[in-house]
Design an enzyme around this catalytic site. Structure first.
Site, PDB file in Angstrom:
ATOM      1  N   HIS A 179     -34.963 -39.876  37.207  1.00 17.30           N
ATOM      2  CA  HIS A 179     -33.905 -40.243  36.158  1.00 17.30           C
ATOM      3  C   HIS A 179     -32.985 -41.527  36.717  1.00 17.30           C
ATOM      4  O   HIS A 179     -32.711 -41.466  37.824  1.00 17.30           O
ATOM      5  CB  HIS A 179     -33.194 -38.932  35.646  1.00 17.30           C
ATOM      6  CG  HIS A 179     -32.373 -39.150  34.537  1.00 17.30           C
ATOM      7  ND1 HIS A 179     -31.142 -39.449  34.683  1.00 17.30           N
ATOM      8  CD2 HIS A 179     -32.554 -39.113  33.071  1.00 17.30           C
ATOM      9  CE1 HIS A 179     -30.647 -39.422  33.106  1.00 17.30           C
ATOM     10  NE2 HIS A 179     -31.528 -39.375  32.366  1.00 17.30           N
ATOM     11  N   THR A 181     -29.776 -41.482  36.638  1.00 20.24           N
ATOM     12  CA  THR A 181     -28.896 -41.224  37.594  1.00 20.24           C
ATOM     13  C   THR A 181     -29.071 -40.882  38.913  1.00 20.24           C
ATOM     14  O   THR A 181     -28.216 -40.372  39.935  1.00 20.24           O
ATOM     15  CB  THR A 181     -28.378 -39.813  37.160  1.00 20.24           C
ATOM     16  OG1 THR A 181     -29.351 -38.676  36.711  1.00 20.24           O
ATOM     17  CG2 THR A 181     -27.609 -40.032  35.442  1.00 20.24           C
ATOM     18  N   LYS A 182     -30.463 -40.938  39.376  1.00 25.09           N
ATOM     19  CA  LYS A 182     -30.861 -40.399  40.812  1.00 25.09           C
ATOM     20  C   LYS A 182     -30.952 -41.599  41.665  1.00 25.09           C
ATOM     21  O   LYS A 182     -30.705 -42.748  41.330  1.00 25.09           O
ATOM     22  CB  LYS A 182     -31.997 -39.630  40.654  1.00 25.09           C
ATOM     23  CG  LYS A 182     -32.331 -38.428  39.767  1.00 25.09           C
ATOM     24  CD  LYS A 182     -31.261 -37.483  40.251  1.00 25.09           C
ATOM     25  CE  LYS A 182     -31.596 -36.314  39.444  1.00 25.09           C
ATOM     26  NZ  LYS A 182     -31.229 -36.307  37.956  1.00 25.09           N
ATOM     27  N   ASN A 183     -30.823 -41.311  42.974  1.00 26.80           N
ATOM     28  CA  ASN A 183     -30.976 -42.211  44.236  1.00 26.80           C
ATOM     29  C   ASN A 183     -32.014 -43.403  43.747  1.00 26.80           C
ATOM     30  O   ASN A 183     -31.736 -44.620  43.814  1.00 26.80           O
ATOM     31  CB  ASN A 183     -31.162 -41.637  45.578  1.00 26.80           C
ATOM     32  CG  ASN A 183     -29.803 -40.713  45.831  1.00 26.80           C
ATOM     33  OD1 ASN A 183     -29.356 -40.026  44.873  1.00 26.80           O
ATOM     34  ND2 ASN A 183     -29.480 -40.657  47.033  1.00 26.80           N
TER      35      ASN A 183
END
Length: 384
Positions: A179, A181-183
């Site tokens: 997603h 929002t992930k690294n």
């Protein structure tokens, strides 16, 4: 100056690889870029087999199918987690049994798991919060003793380790998120890692809508057909191409994130000389806030991946006050999960869970605050 909580990182190669995928003439999934990404994870982390999915939610739903979760089965998982962790198993008819978090960090308290096991227990769902590993040796020992499946919800766990083992490599099955929002991100996207070889063939069938299509393309069967249940879990080649551009920059992304995490930690460490760089007005805010903070989790001690930097306040009112001051200064800070055992759905469908006391989970719901952490953040002035 305005600082968002998150800003998705772009390597600059995403559109080029998407265009390349289009030129290759196969964009429906399981093409060149899908194979590159899956091979990358298998080689880097030692997963037996990897399958890209449309989301971590998809990967969790595949895991529930592979473990043959049936109506009436019980599944143990933390209350302090995202709703997808529970939904995947509720969809199969399972009863969710929630376990409290540890007192020293939001991961599940492994010392409480065994007392929750019953003859109906089928699986333990492990959530590695903020990319910090749960106590996997203890959890796997419990699972082996009681013959239970272990599924790692490693949505936030890419590039994190437990005793030199990559998160996602220890459970029978593991699920990752890409997603935005992930690294490492592809807008939406996920991955199912299969570590039990006995599950690989069926996983491919579920992934291909319940058909043996993957075996057909390998020349193992003369034609493919409907052989099991399944769904359209595999993502488009466009998503895989985007993800490949991110994976090529994995090490530089991680280096920047770890640097930012360390800078935050130094600012909030007691007696830190880093506070000297702040103007008097910001020092006042920081000192006042620090009085109300109980701890910052030192992910570096557990090879965490700097997925997030969070503060834990002594009470909800302290968090609200600090977050409000941050917002006034143009900085967005956000809280996180609300305890699932206290949800409206749990009250309706699992009343015996709703009435349980899970004080640590509730404490993190009420008092945890996440600060902005993304690739470009170091470019912002240190004082701000």
């Amino acid at each position: 100056m305005k600082i968002p909580f998150n800003k998705p990182y772009l390597s600059g190669k995403e559109l080029r690889y998407i265009e390349e995928a289009v030129r290759l003439g196969k964009i429906s999934g399981n093409g060149e870029f899908t194979q590159r990404c899956q091979s990358f994870f298998e080689k880097r982390y030692g997963f037996k087999k990897c399958l890209l999915t449309n989301s971590c939610t998809d990967a969790l739903e595949m895991a529930a199918l592979l473990c043959d979760i049936q109506a009436g089965d019980e599944v143990i998982m933390p209350s302090f987690t995202f709703v997808s962790t529970a939904n995947a198993f509720v969809l199969r008819g399972a009863k969710i049994v929630f376990v409290d978090s540890r007192s020293d960090h939001p991961n599940m308290d492994e010392s409480l798991i065994e007392e929750l096991i019953s003859p109906k227990t089928k699986a333990i769902i492990v959530v590695h919060y903020a990319g910090v590993a749960c106590e996997m040796d203890k959890i796997m020992s419990i699972a082996t003793k009681h013959k239970l499946w272990v599924i790692e919800d490693a949505a936030q766990g890419i590039e994190s380790y437990y005793k030199e083992k990559a998160l996602g490599s220890m459970g029978h099955l593991s699920c990752f998120s890409f997603h935005e929002t992930k690294n490492i991100q592809s807008g939406e996207g996920g991955l199912l890692a299969i570590n039990d070889p006995a599950l690989i063939r069926r996983a491919e069938i579920l992934w291909e809508k319940g058909t043996d299509r993957a075996a057909f393309f390998r020349g193992e069967v003369a034609k493919y057909g409907w052989v099991d249940i399944g769904s359209s879990f595999l993502p488009s080649e466009l998503t895989a191409a985007f993800l490949w551009a991110q994976l090529e920059e994995l090490e530089s992304i991680q280096s920047r994130r770890m640097s930012t995490w360390e800078a935050y930690f130094q600012l909030f460490s007691e007696g830190s000389t880093a506070n000297e760089i702040l103007s008097s007005s910001y020092q006042k805010i920081l000192i006042e806030a620090s009085k109300n903070i109980e701890f910052t989790w030192q992910c570096r001690e557990h090879k965490g991946n700097a997925h997030m930097f969070y503060l834990l306040f002594k009470q909800e009112s302290d968090r609200t006050k600090f977050s409000g001051r941050m917002k006034s200064a143009g900085v967005l800070s956000v809280f996180h999960y609300q305890s699932l055992h206290k949800s409206d759905y749990a009250k309706k469908c699992f009343p015996n869970q709703y009435d349980r006391q899970l004080p640590n989970s509730d404490r993190y719901s009420d008092c945890l605050l996440r600060l902005p952490l993304f690739y470009e953040l170091p470019e912002v002035s240190a004082e701000y």
